[in-house]
Motif scaffolding. Sequence first.
Motif, mmCIF file in Angstrom:
data_model
loop_
_atom_site.group_PDB
_atom_site.id
_atom_site.type_symbol
_atom_site.label_atom_id
_atom_site.label_comp_id
_atom_site.label_asym_id
_atom_site.label_seq_id
_atom_site.Cartn_x
_atom_site.Cartn_y
_atom_site.Cartn_z
ATOM 1 N N GLU A 124 0.856 -1.178 0.000
ATOM 2 C CA GLU A 124 0.000 0.000 0.000
ATOM 3 C C GLU A 124 0.897 1.233 0.000
ATOM 4 N N VAL A 125 0.539 2.220 -0.840
ATOM 5 C CA VAL A 125 1.383 3.404 -0.996
ATOM 6 C C VAL A 125 0.539 4.660 -1.129
ATOM 7 N N MET A 126 1.178 5.778 -0.838
ATOM 8 C CA MET A 126 0.682 7.099 -1.205
ATOM 9 C C MET A 126 1.646 7.627 -2.252
ATOM 10 N N LEU A 127 1.114 8.348 -3.211
ATOM 11 C CA LEU A 127 1.921 8.894 -4.298
ATOM 12 C C LEU A 127 1.659 10.388 -4.413
ATOM 13 N N TYR A 128 2.647 11.108 -4.916
ATOM 14 C CA TYR A 128 2.504 12.535 -5.179
ATOM 15 C C TYR A 128 3.116 12.824 -6.537
ATOM 16 N N GLY A 129 2.430 13.650 -7.320
ATOM 17 C CA GLY A 129 2.970 13.989 -8.620
ATOM 18 C C GLY A 129 2.251 15.146 -9.274
ATOM 19 N N THR A 130 2.522 15.299 -10.562
ATOM 20 C CA THR A 130 1.860 16.312 -11.375
ATOM 21 C C THR A 130 1.350 15.638 -12.646
ATOM 22 N N VAL A 131 0.384 16.278 -13.270
ATOM 23 C CA VAL A 131 -0.085 15.830 -14.577
ATOM 24 C C VAL A 131 -0.278 17.067 -15.441
ATOM 25 N N GLN A 132 0.254 16.992 -16.652
ATOM 26 C CA GLN A 132 0.100 18.067 -17.633
ATOM 27 C C GLN A 132 -0.943 17.627 -18.637
ATOM 28 N N TYR A 133 -1.904 18.516 -18.909
ATOM 29 C CA TYR A 133 -2.964 18.240 -19.857
ATOM 30 C C TYR A 133 -2.874 19.169 -21.059
ATOM 31 N N SER A 134 -3.184 18.654 -22.231
ATOM 32 C CA SER A 134 -3.473 19.460 -23.408
ATOM 33 C C SER A 134 -4.913 19.117 -23.778
ATOM 34 N N LEU A 135 -5.770 20.109 -23.713
ATOM 35 C CA LEU A 135 -7.191 19.891 -23.953
ATOM 36 C C LEU A 135 -7.532 20.122 -25.428
ATOM 37 N N LYS A 136 -8.610 19.514 -25.883
ATOM 38 C CA LYS A 136 -9.027 19.632 -27.283
ATOM 39 C C LYS A 136 -9.394 21.058 -27.661
ATOM 40 N N ASP A 137 -9.768 21.893 -26.684
ATOM 41 C CA ASP A 137 -10.107 23.290 -26.979
ATOM 42 C C ASP A 137 -8.872 24.193 -26.995
ATOM 43 N N GLY A 138 -7.675 23.593 -26.892
ATOM 44 C CA GLY A 138 -6.432 24.353 -26.988
ATOM 45 C C GLY A 138 -5.832 24.785 -25.662
ATOM 46 N N ARG A 139 -6.560 24.634 -24.579
ATOM 47 C CA ARG A 139 -6.024 25.030 -23.274
ATOM 48 C C ARG A 139 -5.022 24.004 -22.776
ATOM 49 N N GLU A 140 -4.152 24.465 -21.893
ATOM 50 C CA GLU A 140 -3.143 23.618 -21.245
ATOM 51 C C GLU A 140 -3.312 23.772 -19.739
ATOM 52 N N ALA A 141 -2.980 22.732 -19.001
ATOM 53 C CA ALA A 141 -3.049 22.809 -17.546
ATOM 54 C C ALA A 141 -2.030 21.855 -16.949
ATOM 55 N N THR A 142 -1.494 22.238 -15.809
ATOM 56 C CA THR A 142 -0.657 21.355 -15.001
ATOM 57 C C THR A 142 -1.274 21.320 -13.610
ATOM 58 N N VAL A 143 -1.509 20.110 -13.115
ATOM 59 C CA VAL A 143 -2.216 19.931 -11.860
ATOM 60 C C VAL A 143 -1.410 19.011 -10.944
ATOM 61 N N ASP A 144 -1.288 19.398 -9.676
ATOM 62 C CA ASP A 144 -0.718 18.502 -8.665
ATOM 63 C C ASP A 144 -1.758 17.455 -8.320
ATOM 64 N N TRP A 145 -1.297 16.253 -8.012
ATOM 65 C CA TRP A 145 -2.208 15.196 -7.599
ATOM 66 C C TRP A 145 -1.546 14.339 -6.526
ATOM 67 N N ALA A 146 -2.366 13.618 -5.813
ATOM 68 C CA ALA A 146 -1.912 12.607 -4.862
ATOM 69 C C ALA A 146 -2.813 11.401 -5.070
ATOM 70 N N ALA A 147 -2.340 10.247 -4.649
ATOM 71 C CA ALA A 147 -3.147 9.035 -4.803
ATOM 72 C C ALA A 147 -2.800 8.042 -3.709
ATOM 73 N N ARG A 148 -3.754 7.157 -3.469
ATOM 74 C CA ARG A 148 -3.542 6.030 -2.568
ATOM 75 C C ARG A 148 -3.790 4.782 -3.385
ATOM 76 N N ALA A 149 -2.869 3.824 -3.294
ATOM 77 C CA ALA A 149 -2.978 2.606 -4.097
ATOM 78 C C ALA A 149 -2.707 1.380 -3.236
ATOM 79 N N HIS A 150 -3.429 0.320 -3.540
ATOM 80 C CA HIS A 150 -3.185 -0.975 -2.911
ATOM 81 C C HIS A 150 -2.870 -1.960 -4.028
ATOM 82 N N LEU A 151 -1.736 -2.622 -3.910
ATOM 83 C CA LEU A 151 -1.245 -3.539 -4.938
ATOM 84 C C LEU A 151 -1.404 -4.985 -4.516
ATOM 85 N N VAL A 152 -1.642 -5.841 -5.498
ATOM 86 C CA VAL A 152 -1.718 -7.283 -5.265
ATOM 87 C C VAL A 152 -0.990 -7.983 -6.409
#
Length: 143
Positions: free
Chosen positions: A91-119
């Motif tokens: 089980e982990v917590m993660l931290y990162g960023t994601v860069q988006y290019s949208l179909k309407d031409g806009r761009e965005a960079t967003v911070d994110w976090a996640a919790r994951a359980h692996l098997v």
Amino acid sequence: MSSYTSEYPSDSDFDSEYKTFFEKFYETSDSPSAHEQYSEQFTQDATLIMPTKKVQGREEILSLRKGMWEKIVRRKHTALKVFPFGPNANEVMLYGTVQYSLKDGREATVDWAARAHLVKKDGTVMMDFYQVYLDTAAQNPSK
């Protein structure tokens, strides 16, 4: 070294197969046509929680995944840090960023976090739980 390689605590003995899984997971996540591959990284009964929706099972995950690409042309995840929960963790917590290019031409960079359980199922690493936390307002920057 993959552009999807993350940083881990120096005292961590986190399973190398899990590290490889996350590299492949985010690479697949960023591929606009890899819907089936994405869903196959989850167990049949997995739970996936995004900021605006919770789905259960591989079929619902596949449907959600397809919808996530409706307004996006490109995206690039960077899982900066992964924090395993204790020795031999799955089980982990993660931290990162994601860069988006949208179909309407806009761009965005967003911070994110996640919790994951692996098997491991028959020697294959998968997630049976994955929850993403991000600021949904930051996904929609004004022009």
